[in-house]
Design a protein around this motif. Structure first.
Motif, short mmCIF file in Angstrom:
data_model
loop_
_atom_site.label_atom_id
_atom_site.label_comp_id
_atom_site.label_asym_id
_atom_site.label_seq_id
_atom_site.Cartn_x
_atom_site.Cartn_y
_atom_site.Cartn_z
N TRP A 190 75.31 119.71 139.03
CA TRP A 190 74.91 118.52 138.28
C TRP A 190 73.55 118.66 137.60
CZ3 TRP A 190 77.95 114.24 137.51
CH2 TRP A 190 79.13 114.17 138.27
N ARG A 191 72.93 119.80 137.72
CA ARG A 191 71.60 119.93 137.14
C ARG A 191 71.59 120.52 135.73
NH1 ARG A 191 67.16 121.01 141.86
NH2 ARG A 191 67.98 119.48 143.35
N PRO A 192 72.50 121.38 135.35
CA PRO A 192 72.51 121.86 133.96
C PRO A 192 72.87 120.73 133.00
CG PRO A 192 73.69 123.38 135.38
CD PRO A 192 73.46 122.14 136.18
N LEU A 193 72.12 120.60 131.91
CA LEU A 193 72.37 119.54 130.94
C LEU A 193 73.76 119.63 130.31
CD1 LEU A 193 71.46 117.14 129.26
CD2 LEU A 193 70.29 118.72 127.70
N PRO A 194 74.26 120.82 129.91
CA PRO A 194 75.61 120.87 129.34
C PRO A 194 76.67 120.31 130.29
CG PRO A 194 74.44 122.90 128.88
CD PRO A 194 73.60 122.14 129.84
N ASN A 195 76.48 120.50 131.61
CA ASN A 195 77.46 119.97 132.56
C ASN A 195 77.43 118.44 132.58
OD1 ASN A 195 77.90 122.63 133.08
ND2 ASN A 195 77.23 122.60 135.22
N THR B 3 72.26 107.09 130.27
CA THR B 3 72.43 106.51 128.93
C THR B 3 72.06 107.51 127.84
OG1 THR B 3 70.20 105.57 129.07
CG2 THR B 3 72.04 104.18 129.78
N THR B 4 71.06 108.34 128.07
CA THR B 4 70.65 109.31 127.06
C THR B 4 71.68 110.42 126.90
OG1 THR B 4 68.35 108.85 127.62
CG2 THR B 4 68.78 110.81 126.30
N VAL B 5 72.23 110.91 128.02
CA VAL B 5 73.29 111.91 127.94
C VAL B 5 74.51 111.33 127.23
CG1 VAL B 5 74.93 113.25 129.31
CG2 VAL B 5 72.50 113.23 129.93
N SER B 6 74.84 110.08 127.54
CA SER B 6 75.95 109.43 126.84
C SER B 6 75.67 109.35 125.35
CB SER B 6 76.16 108.02 127.42
OG SER B 6 77.04 107.28 126.63
N GLY B 7 74.40 109.09 124.97
CA GLY B 7 74.05 108.99 123.56
C GLY B 7 74.15 110.29 122.81
N LEU B 8 74.23 111.43 123.51
CA LEU B 8 74.44 112.71 122.83
C LEU B 8 75.85 112.87 122.30
CD1 LEU B 8 72.51 115.10 125.25
CD2 LEU B 8 71.81 114.38 122.96
N LEU B 9 76.76 112.04 122.78
CA LEU B 9 78.16 112.12 122.35
C LEU B 9 78.66 110.86 121.68
CD1 LEU B 9 79.74 113.86 125.48
CD2 LEU B 9 79.05 114.94 123.33
N PHE B 10 78.16 109.70 122.11
CA PHE B 10 78.71 108.44 121.66
C PHE B 10 77.57 107.53 121.13
CE2 PHE B 10 80.79 109.66 125.74
CZ PHE B 10 81.94 110.21 125.20
N PRO B 11 77.80 106.85 120.02
CA PRO B 11 76.79 105.89 119.53
C PRO B 11 76.83 104.60 120.33
CG PRO B 11 78.69 105.91 118.07
CD PRO B 11 78.95 106.99 119.09
N ASN B 12 75.67 103.99 120.49
CA ASN B 12 75.62 102.67 121.13
C ASN B 12 75.47 101.60 120.05
OD1 ASN B 12 72.82 102.53 120.42
ND2 ASN B 12 72.30 103.70 122.25
N SER C 213 75.42 116.11 116.76
CA SER C 213 75.71 117.54 116.57
C SER C 213 75.12 118.36 117.71
CB SER C 213 75.14 118.00 115.22
OG SER C 213 73.72 117.97 115.23
N ILE C 214 73.93 117.96 118.20
CA ILE C 214 73.35 118.64 119.37
C ILE C 214 74.24 118.42 120.59
CG2 ILE C 214 71.37 118.65 120.94
CD1 ILE C 214 69.62 117.85 118.57
N GLY C 215 74.75 117.21 120.75
CA GLY C 215 75.63 116.92 121.88
C GLY C 215 76.91 117.72 121.84
#
Length: 619
Positions: free
Chosen positions: A181-186, A237-246, A164-166
């Motif tokens: 490339w520095r803002p987290l939402p981007n 990997t952490t940014v990916s984990g905000l949207l997709f489960p591993n 939900s945060i992602g």
């Protein structure tokens, strides 16, 4: 059978030719009738060598058995690890294939002095990993089941909160190629649209994370985001984990579904696809495919499981923060809906097969991310690794008994039902197993053994409560004459008619008398006692006259003779209690025993036993 190995099919063609020659020579020298195992092993090793050396930046064409710059010993070890990762936990195939390869290399080493000493020693040793085992698995203990369930439920809530945060960050993000490339939402936007790659992170972020923007640094230390790596790879990997489960995230759903779906095996749950589910107001209809039994069966799971309700805060929630409520229920329909929901964005962003257990992981060369079916075997993604991420109160991994095999979760679910029913074997087998299947695969478990022991103990208690060793009543010669009087009969607990029958010898059972042969604790009520006189000395109905002492002495002589014949445990089980009862009677009338013994010597008495018991008493 025809087997062929063409070295041209592999990038390591020189190594392929050498192994093929070693195979042919070994086949003829050992006079083998079949070589299928060796051919399969060689092809597997060569295919792995091609990909492994290429990924390491080495030329597979340089690999050879007789020296060179490439260390084949390390390649063999990595190949064995790969075999183990793709095999079932109890499979002996990795061990057998490794043994076949080492045999061929050892055969070549015996005939070629150029084989390096390190490779020669490796070929002389055993396979790295042991073979499989056929030892049946036991279920998890109840406290382990509860620990696994609670940890999995907490992980599902934490995953849904993280996603939900992602989603909120994704709504704020824009293309980092234009917005930076520095803002987290981007970065989250880049992960969603497939442009989050390691080369871009290396090019646009400072070399050390201490110079990164604060939101990116916090991402790698905040427990909400479950960061397991540091640096740019950890960021990806952490940014990916905000949207997709591993795969590690999906372990929780796997555990909860196996606990809830008692009729489904681990492979049936793992093989589920979207097309196998049909939701309705009553629940969900699941089409389960069991490959080993070549069987496809539908099963309806109703909306009857636990609901989300008030609960204590989990480890990711501060006391002042609102508890994340979760997005569904914990029954089978609820779990499947939640699993579909957490993977919805994965199916949108990646062109992948519609498996329920689809995970997003880093690519083999760690350059980007990809989606694929979760195998739960990769390093860091196994059931054991999932358990290790849940510390106990001392900060150590929670204590779960070995082996950490997911099939034990299935057995735990089955035996939980066993404990709830606590009935016969037919009840325990349930509707989804034949009785013999249950006996062979589930009845060996600790829970079933405990229940079986309780059933046996319960039956024994019923017998022992009914058949309690009694103490025969000893009546002297003077009291024997008074049995026909009502006062004496009442004192003995019998009727006057029974007293008369005792006087007249109508109730003589061969060794002693009996108050009522049709009310024996050893026989169904109303039936004539069938265990007299063997059990008379431990029967509360027994009545001993002093005139019967000669026959009791003869019975005691036989029991003492059997003590010399039988092993001590057998004698104690068969005659120990009777012998003790006889000694008690003899102690009460010790003055009359010499006369009784004289009557035996004069031949006035003999043991009057039924025909069926004479063999036992006469031997």
């Amino acid at each position: 059978m025809n087997h062929r190995i063409d070295p041209a099919d592999f990038a390591c063609s020189l190594l392929a030719g050498q192994l093929a020659d070693a195979w042919l020579d070994y086949h003829h020298k050992a006079n083998l009738t079949s070589s299928g195992q060796y051919v399969t092993t060689i092809r597997s090793f060569l295919k792995f060598t091609d990909s492994h050396l290429a990924a390491a930046g080495l030329d597979p064409g340089q690999a050879r058995l007789d020296g060179g710059d490439i260390d084949l010993t390390e390649v063999i070890y990595q190949w064995e690890k790969d075999l183990l990762a793709h095999a079932k936990p109890t499979s002996g195939r990795p061990n057998a294939m490794a043994g076949s390869l080492l045999t061929l290399i050892g055969h070549r080493a015996d005939r070629d002095a150029k084989v390096p000493e390190r490779l020669r020693r490796r070929a002389a040793g055993p396979a790295t990993f042991r073979g499989g085992t056929n030892e049946p698995l036991d279920e998890f203990a109840n406290h382990e089941r509860l620990a696994l369930r609670d940890a999995a439920m907490a992980d599902v809530r934490a995953l849904e909160k993280r996603l939900s945060i992602g989603q909120a960050l994704l709504a704020e993000g824009e293309d980092p190629r234009t917005g930076g490339w520095r803002p987290l939402p981007n970065l989250v936007w880049a992960a969603r649209h497939g442009v989050l790659q390691m080369p871009d992170l290396r090019a646009h972020l400072p070399a050390h994370y201490k110079w990164w923007p604060a939101p990116l640094k916090e991402l790698l230390v905040d427990p909400v985001y479950m960061a397991r790596f540091r640096g740019k790879y950890g960021l990806m990997t952490t940014v990916s984990g905000l949207l997709f489960p591993n795969e590690l995230d999906l372990q929780s759903f796997r555990i909860l579904l196996l606990l809830a779906m008692g009729d489904a095996t681990s492979e049936e749950v793992h093989d589920l696809a979207l097309s196998d589910l049909e939701f309705s107001d009553e629940g969900v209809r699941v089409l389960q495919t069991k490959l080993r039994a070549s069987r496809v069966r539908p099963h309806l799971h109703g909306n009857d499981g636990p609901q989300e309700s008030d609960r204590p805060l989990d480890e990711y929630e501060a006391p002042g923060e609102t508890a994340y409520p979760g997005t569904g229920n914990w029954d089978v329909p609820g779990l499947l809906r939640r699993l579909i929901a957490v993977n919805e964005l994965t199916r949108e962003a990646f062109a992948c097969d519609p498996w329920l257990f689809t995970a997003v992981e880093a690519t083999a060369n760690r350059s980007g991310i990809r989606a694929g079916r979760a195998l739960f075997r990769r390093p860091g993604r196994s059931f054991t690794d999932w358990i290790a991420t849940h510390p106990d109160l001392e900060g150590e991994p929670v204590k779960i008994s070995l082996p950490h095999d997911i099939r034990r979760v299935r057995k735990t679910s089955k035996t939980t039902r066993v404990a709830a029913l606590g009935g016969t074997l037919t009840d325990l087998a349930g509707d989804d197993h034949h009785i013999e299947v249950f006996r062979g695969h589930y009845a060996h478990g600790t829970t079933a053994h405990v229940l079986a022991g309780r059933a046996v103990n319960r039956a024994q208690r019923m017998v022992f409560n009914k058949i309690q060793p009694g103490k025969p009543v000893l009546i002297t010669e003077g009291a024997e004459a008074l049995l026909s009087e009502s006062a004496a009969a009442q004192e003995l607990g019998i009727s006057t008619e029974q007293g008369v029958a005792l006087q007249q010898g109508e109730l003589d059972m061969g060794v002693v008398n009996c108050r009522d042969p049709r009310d024996s604790p050893h026989t169904a009520k109303g039936r004539f006692c069938h265990v007299a006189p063997a059990m008379c000395m431990i029967c509360p109905n027994a009545v001993v006259f002093t005139s019967q002492l000669p026959r009791l002495l003869m019975l005691d002589d036989h029991i003492q003779h059997m003590r010399k014949v039988l092993p001590p445990p057998a004698w104690k089980a068969a005659w120990g209690v009777q012998s003790a009862a006889l000694q008690e009677v003899f102690s009460e009338c010790a003055e009359q025993l010499p006369e009784a013994r004289k009557q035996i010597e004069d031949g006035k008495y003999r043991l009057d036993l039924p025909l069926g018991m004479r063999t036992e008493y006469d031997r």
